[in-house]
Write a protein that holds these residues in place. Structure first.
Motif, mmCIF file in Angstrom:
data_model
loop_
_atom_site.group_PDB
_atom_site.id
_atom_site.type_symbol
_atom_site.label_atom_id
_atom_site.label_comp_id
_atom_site.label_asym_id
_atom_site.label_seq_id
_atom_site.Cartn_x
_atom_site.Cartn_y
_atom_site.Cartn_z
ATOM 1 N N GLY A 61 12.610 -4.046 13.899
ATOM 2 C CA GLY A 61 13.692 -3.334 14.558
ATOM 3 C C GLY A 61 13.860 -1.915 14.044
ATOM 4 N N ARG A 62 13.718 -1.727 12.735
ATOM 5 C CA ARG A 62 13.856 -0.378 12.171
ATOM 6 C C ARG A 62 12.739 0.537 12.663
ATOM 7 N N LEU A 63 11.530 0.016 12.715
ATOM 8 C CA LEU A 63 10.404 0.823 13.177
ATOM 9 C C LEU A 63 10.530 1.138 14.666
ATOM 10 N N GLU A 64 10.978 0.183 15.459
ATOM 11 C CA GLU A 64 11.197 0.446 16.883
ATOM 12 C C GLU A 64 12.273 1.513 17.054
ATOM 13 N N ALA A 65 13.322 1.441 16.262
ATOM 14 C CA ALA A 65 14.379 2.450 16.326
ATOM 15 C C ALA A 65 13.832 3.830 15.976
ATOM 16 N N TYR A 66 12.932 3.892 14.995
ATOM 17 C CA TYR A 66 12.343 5.171 14.604
ATOM 18 C C TYR A 66 11.579 5.787 15.778
ATOM 19 N N VAL A 67 10.876 4.956 16.535
ATOM 20 C CA VAL A 67 10.102 5.447 17.674
ATOM 21 C C VAL A 67 11.002 6.182 18.658
ATOM 22 N N SER B 176 0.811 -1.214 0.000
ATOM 23 C CA SER B 176 0.000 0.000 0.000
ATOM 24 C C SER B 176 0.846 1.267 0.000
ATOM 25 N N GLY B 177 2.152 1.129 0.186
ATOM 26 C CA GLY B 177 3.018 2.294 0.266
ATOM 27 C C GLY B 177 3.063 2.922 1.644
ATOM 28 N N THR B 178 2.458 2.264 2.628
ATOM 29 C CA THR B 178 2.426 2.805 3.991
ATOM 30 C C THR B 178 3.783 2.694 4.674
ATOM 31 N N LEU B 179 4.477 1.593 4.446
ATOM 32 C CA LEU B 179 5.810 1.397 5.027
ATOM 33 C C LEU B 179 6.827 2.232 4.250
ATOM 34 N N LEU B 180 7.601 3.049 4.941
ATOM 35 C CA LEU B 180 8.545 3.960 4.309
ATOM 36 C C LEU B 180 9.974 3.447 4.460
ATOM 37 N N ASP B 181 10.640 3.251 3.340
ATOM 38 C CA ASP B 181 12.047 2.861 3.319
ATOM 39 C C ASP B 181 12.306 1.643 4.212
ATOM 40 N N GLY B 182 11.449 0.639 4.051
ATOM 41 C CA GLY B 182 11.649 -0.592 4.804
ATOM 42 C C GLY B 182 11.512 -0.456 6.298
ATOM 43 N N GLY B 183 10.922 0.659 6.750
ATOM 44 C CA GLY B 183 10.775 0.923 8.176
ATOM 45 C C GLY B 183 11.702 2.001 8.681
ATOM 46 N N ASN B 184 12.759 2.315 7.939
ATOM 47 C CA ASN B 184 13.697 3.356 8.368
ATOM 48 C C ASN B 184 13.029 4.720 8.479
ATOM 49 N N ARG C 12 16.469 -6.427 24.433
ATOM 50 C CA ARG C 12 16.221 -5.364 25.406
ATOM 51 C C ARG C 12 16.878 -4.049 24.974
ATOM 52 N N GLU C 13 17.163 -3.895 23.697
ATOM 53 C CA GLU C 13 17.963 -2.772 23.226
ATOM 54 C C GLU C 13 17.375 -1.429 23.616
#
Length: 458
Positions: free
Chosen positions: A135-141, A75-83, A188-189
């Motif tokens: 992991g990328r999305l969690e990092a973005y948060v 759908s194009g909702t995910l941006l740059d693989g989550g980055n 636990r990062e």
């Protein structure tokens, strides 16, 4: 409509009703055919028109989950693989050429929830790319949306444009993936950043353990901030406070953090003291759905029999509005919800108690997580059966299409059978539904597999 017997007026364009996804297409086909027949004075037969979507992609839950995670990318909702996070999602507007409006803000809660979806997919299937995207999305948060210094240190911003706004329950839903990864021994990062976020929230929580609906930090003085933790929040609303308190309880239990446990329990006691007349946003059903998770973790944290009984009270109340399909229907005993029957703003889906309408944005979407955790903290196979029944409904509600909707679900579902208006849906509670064995064969995992999670929780 007909102004005169020879003059028909239409206020919208009809000729592209298939491309513009008018629904249901079979009904619109008959309407258009009748108008063309009226214009031409002779019967016409329009060519067949396939619906833009159907419901129920698969009866196998794994395939449903695969389609759902695929939707983010397709759908194009995910941006740059989550980055780059995820967009908020699809809007309601469908344009004449069939394209659908996209809500472009990047919301922190959406990023965290998508991270959790990918995490669960990776946990269930071993998919390496899903784990990486989680992991990328969690990092973005935490790396992009968290305030690191100043009086708001720890706060997770609401969106990439509303940086000064804080909704505590939105923050909590972004943190769930971090807490669940730690709970299940998967990393636990970002747990220290999660604790930093909880510290900000606790410092702006009233003595009663509750926060107001939101804080707008741009316009707040230092005195305003101090009042947040010296005056009671006095806002016993699951919509705005329940998941925040749940995160405090789970973190406190996992890390033996006395402050998180104390504030979390105090807030839940204040919230539950108002039950069943909590402050409602969308409906009574929404409050019940959103209470499943925090009450489960309240019992997990305290081990008190009264909290276990409260969990079963919430479940019984939800069962009273269960539809034979497995959905929990919207209900609001006194129509006291803030969005009930509103005009000119956000309005809840419920117009009248007894209408067979289910909400998958504010109510039913919280049920799988809530029942899953209720089962894990109790080991009650009856709760697992309820989880399976609801999974069957969600599978039946998933959209199959050739456009951007494929794999997702709509907010509103209207079912064929209404429930009574004079009681809290006793007909629904007693109505037959799919058998437990049938659902278990389609969606279930073995007891041994489930016990792995039970043991990790103890």
């Amino acid at each position: 409509w007909f102004e005169t017997p020879t003059t028909a007026v239409c206020s919208f364009r009809l000729c592209n009703f298939v491309r513009a996804r008018f629904a249901p297409v079979s009904v619109w086909r008959r309407v258009v055919a009748a108008l063309v027949e009226w214009l031409c004075g002779t019967p016409v037969e329009l060519p067949p028109a396939e619906p833009a979507y159907t419901l129920g992609r698969s009866s196998e839950l794994g395939a449903c989950a695969q389609a759902a995670v695929h939707w983010f990318e397709a759908s194009g909702t995910l941006l740059d693989g989550g980055n780059g996070g995820v967009l908020e999602g699809l809007g309601t507007e469908i344009y004449p050429d069939g394209h659908q409006k996209i809500a472009f803000p990047i919301r922190t809660d959406c990023c965290g929830e998508a991270a959790m979806a990918y995490f669960f997919h990776a946990l269930a299937t071993g998919d390496a790319e899903s784990r990486a995207r989680s992991g990328r999305l969690e990092a973005y948060v935490y790396d992009v949306m968290q305030v690191k210094t100043g009086r708001c240190a720890g706060m997770l911003r609401w969106t990439d444009v509303a940086w000064e706004v804080c909704y505590q329950d939105d923050m909590a839903r972004a943190m769930l993936v971090t807490l669940l990864k730690a709970l299940y021994g998967q990393g636990r990062e970002y747990l220290p950043q999660c604790r930093m976020a909880l510290e900000f929230l606790m410092n702006t929580t009233g003595p009663d353990g509750l926060r107001p609906a939101r804080t707008d930090n741009l316009n707040m003085t230092q005195q305003d901030f101090e009042r947040l933790h010296t005056q009671n929040g006095a806002f016993p609303c699951a919509h705005y406070n329940a998941f925040y308190l749940a995160c405090l309880l789970l973190y406190g239990k996992m890390e033996r953090d006395a402050r998180c446990l104390e504030v979390g329990e105090r807030g839940m006691r204040s919230l539950l003291a108002a039950y069943p007349k909590t402050v409602r946003e969308q409906s009574e059903t929404e409050e019940l759905c959103r209470l499943l998770l925090p009450v489960s973790w309240l019992y997990y944290a305290t081990g008190k029999e009264a909290d276990l009984e409260m969990l079963y009270t919430v479940i019984r109340s939800l069962e009273a509005v269960r539809h034979p399909s497995g959905a929990y229907l919207e209900w609001d005993s006194d129509y006291s919800a803030a969005c009930s029957r509103q005009e000119g703003g956000e309005c809840s889906l419920l117009s009248r108690n007894g209408d067979p309408v289910a909400d998958l944005l504010y109510s039913n979407n919280w049920v799988p997580m809530g029942l899953m955790q209720a089962y894990f903290v109790t080991g009650d196979e009856n709760i697992y059966a309820l989880f399976l029944r609801h999974a069957g409904f969600l599978a039946s509600a998933q959209i199959s299409s050739r456009n951007c909707l494929d794999g997702t679900v709509a907010q509103c579902h209207q079912r064929q059978i209404a429930i009574g208006q004079d009681s809290l849906g006793q007909e629904a509670a007693q109505a037959p539904g799919p058998g437990h064995r049938q659902l278990k064969a389609q969606f279930g995992i073995s007891k041994a597999q489930r016990r792995v999670f039970l043991h990790r929780r103890r």
